[in-house]
Motif scaffolding. Sequence first.
Motif, short mmCIF file in Angstrom:
data_model
loop_
_atom_site.label_atom_id
_atom_site.label_comp_id
_atom_site.label_asym_id
_atom_site.label_seq_id
_atom_site.Cartn_x
_atom_site.Cartn_y
_atom_site.Cartn_z
N LYS A 11 24.42 -26.30 -20.25
CA LYS A 11 23.93 -26.90 -21.48
C LYS A 11 23.41 -28.32 -21.21
CE LYS A 11 25.84 -28.61 -25.69
NZ LYS A 11 27.04 -29.24 -26.09
N GLU A 12 22.39 -28.74 -21.95
CA GLU A 12 21.85 -30.09 -21.79
C GLU A 12 22.93 -31.12 -22.05
OE1 GLU A 12 17.84 -31.44 -23.28
OE2 GLU A 12 19.16 -32.49 -24.67
N LYS A 13 23.04 -32.07 -21.15
CA LYS A 13 24.00 -33.16 -21.28
C LYS A 13 23.23 -34.47 -21.23
CE LYS A 13 27.49 -30.44 -18.89
NZ LYS A 13 28.54 -30.25 -19.82
N LYS A 14 23.60 -35.41 -22.08
CA LYS A 14 22.93 -36.71 -22.10
C LYS A 14 23.92 -37.76 -21.63
CE LYS A 14 19.71 -35.41 -25.66
NZ LYS A 14 19.31 -35.51 -27.05
N LEU A 15 23.57 -38.41 -20.52
CA LEU A 15 24.41 -39.39 -19.86
C LEU A 15 23.87 -40.78 -20.15
CD1 LEU A 15 26.74 -39.56 -17.73
CD2 LEU A 15 24.94 -39.61 -16.00
N THR A 16 24.73 -41.67 -20.64
CA THR A 16 24.34 -43.06 -20.91
C THR A 16 24.81 -43.92 -19.74
OG1 THR A 16 24.52 -42.68 -23.28
CG2 THR A 16 24.52 -44.97 -22.52
N ILE A 17 23.89 -44.65 -19.14
CA ILE A 17 24.19 -45.41 -17.93
C ILE A 17 24.53 -46.86 -18.26
CG2 ILE A 17 23.22 -46.22 -15.74
CD1 ILE A 17 23.71 -43.19 -16.02
N SER A 18 25.68 -47.29 -17.73
CA SER A 18 26.03 -48.72 -17.72
C SER A 18 26.04 -49.10 -16.26
CB SER A 18 27.40 -48.94 -18.37
OG SER A 18 28.40 -48.25 -17.66
N GLY A 19 25.31 -50.09 -15.90
CA GLY A 19 25.16 -50.43 -14.49
C GLY A 19 23.78 -50.05 -14.03
N TYR A 20 23.65 -49.79 -12.77
CA TYR A 20 22.32 -49.58 -12.19
C TYR A 20 22.19 -48.25 -11.46
CZ TYR A 20 24.85 -51.22 -8.10
OH TYR A 20 25.78 -51.37 -7.10
N GLY A 21 23.07 -47.30 -11.77
CA GLY A 21 22.94 -46.04 -11.08
C GLY A 21 23.84 -44.94 -11.61
N ILE A 22 23.66 -43.76 -11.01
CA ILE A 22 24.44 -42.57 -11.31
C ILE A 22 25.13 -42.15 -10.01
CG2 ILE A 22 24.28 -40.10 -11.86
CD1 ILE A 22 21.90 -40.73 -13.64
N PHE A 23 26.35 -41.65 -10.13
CA PHE A 23 27.02 -41.09 -8.96
C PHE A 23 27.24 -39.60 -9.17
CE2 PHE A 23 30.54 -42.31 -11.76
CZ PHE A 23 31.28 -41.14 -11.79
N ILE A 24 27.28 -38.87 -8.06
CA ILE A 24 27.72 -37.48 -8.03
C ILE A 24 28.84 -37.46 -7.01
CG2 ILE A 24 27.09 -35.08 -7.60
CD1 ILE A 24 24.15 -35.92 -7.88
N MET A 25 30.02 -36.98 -7.40
CA MET A 25 31.11 -36.97 -6.44
C MET A 25 32.20 -35.99 -6.83
SD MET A 25 33.32 -40.39 -7.08
CE MET A 25 34.11 -40.70 -8.66
N SER A 26 32.93 -35.59 -5.82
CA SER A 26 34.18 -34.87 -5.99
C SER A 26 35.28 -35.92 -5.91
CB SER A 26 34.34 -33.84 -4.88
OG SER A 26 35.68 -33.39 -4.80
N GLY B 211 29.69 -46.32 -34.26
CA GLY B 211 30.29 -45.00 -34.36
C GLY B 211 29.52 -43.90 -33.64
N ILE B 212 28.53 -44.26 -32.81
CA ILE B 212 27.76 -43.27 -32.06
C ILE B 212 28.52 -42.90 -30.79
CG2 ILE B 212 25.60 -42.84 -30.83
CD1 ILE B 212 24.30 -44.91 -32.76
N LEU B 213 28.70 -41.61 -30.55
CA LEU B 213 29.40 -41.12 -29.38
C LEU B 213 28.44 -41.08 -28.19
CD1 LEU B 213 32.11 -39.94 -28.34
CD2 LEU B 213 31.19 -37.68 -28.90
N LEU B 214 28.80 -41.76 -27.11
CA LEU B 214 28.00 -41.80 -25.89
C LEU B 214 28.82 -41.23 -24.73
CD1 LEU B 214 26.46 -45.38 -26.20
CD2 LEU B 214 25.43 -43.20 -26.86
N TYR B 215 28.17 -40.50 -23.85
CA TYR B 215 28.82 -39.91 -22.69
C TYR B 215 28.42 -40.68 -21.45
CZ TYR B 215 29.85 -36.08 -25.81
OH TYR B 215 30.32 -35.34 -26.86
N ASP B 216 29.42 -41.03 -20.61
CA ASP B 216 29.07 -41.72 -19.38
C ASP B 216 29.57 -41.01 -18.12
OD1 ASP B 216 31.68 -42.53 -19.84
OD2 ASP B 216 31.27 -44.65 -19.62
N ALA B 217 30.10 -39.80 -18.27
CA ALA B 217 30.42 -38.95 -17.12
C ALA B 217 30.65 -37.52 -17.59
CB ALA B 217 31.65 -39.46 -16.38
N PHE B 218 30.22 -36.57 -16.76
CA PHE B 218 30.40 -35.14 -17.04
C PHE B 218 31.02 -34.46 -15.84
CE2 PHE B 218 26.73 -36.12 -19.78
CZ PHE B 218 27.23 -35.68 -21.00
N LYS B 219 31.94 -33.53 -16.11
CA LYS B 219 32.54 -32.72 -15.06
C LYS B 219 31.81 -31.38 -14.99
CE LYS B 219 36.80 -31.50 -15.83
NZ LYS B 219 38.25 -31.28 -15.85
#
Length: 192
Positions: free
Chosen positions: A2-17, A125-133
């Motif tokens: 499903k489409e996920k919308k990620l809000t970035i704080s900082g200057y990048g995105i990580f992918i990790m286990s 009151g806006i819900l923002l996502y900053d990481a997805f599993k």
Amino acid sequence: MKEKKLTISGYGIFIMSVEKLMDFLKKNKRRSKKILDLFQNNPELYFESLKEGVWIPIVPIDSYKYVINNIPLDDEWQKIYTYENFNLHVLGGEIWIGSFGHLLNINIDEFKSNDESISYKTLDGILLYDAFKLKLETGKYLVNITGYKRKKILEYPEANSGFSFKFEKVDEFIGYNDPREDDKYHFNLLNS
């Protein structure tokens, strides 16, 4: 996915286990919660983390909202680039895709919960996502990163850029790519 919308704080995105990160830190006798500082201040450790597939940093990118995965090539989206073959070693059957802000002072308990995402609410009151599993079978993967941009820019708070990831399972890694090579990788082209 499903489409996920990620809000970035900082200057990048990580992918990790997260399990692989903890294993790597333990093996290297490091106890820091300040993961970004640790890798910035110890280049040899940073390069080793890329070789072993501990994480993939996608930098630099602007602090915006990004759609993650399942971006269709249609009248609405255009592919800007694909960068290939980044190492990712998955332990525990899951990975996290999130904002670099989490790595300034990582809270492992946030990632060990049963939640599928990490989110917060703005003062409005806006819900923002900053990481997805994401569930991903334990093993070694080569990851391709494709960047997309909307053909027609939408009003905020809609995401106008996004990333799709392709995970190819492999037996072993052969070398590594450093996403911070500015002359080779231009992740922020999505926002120009």
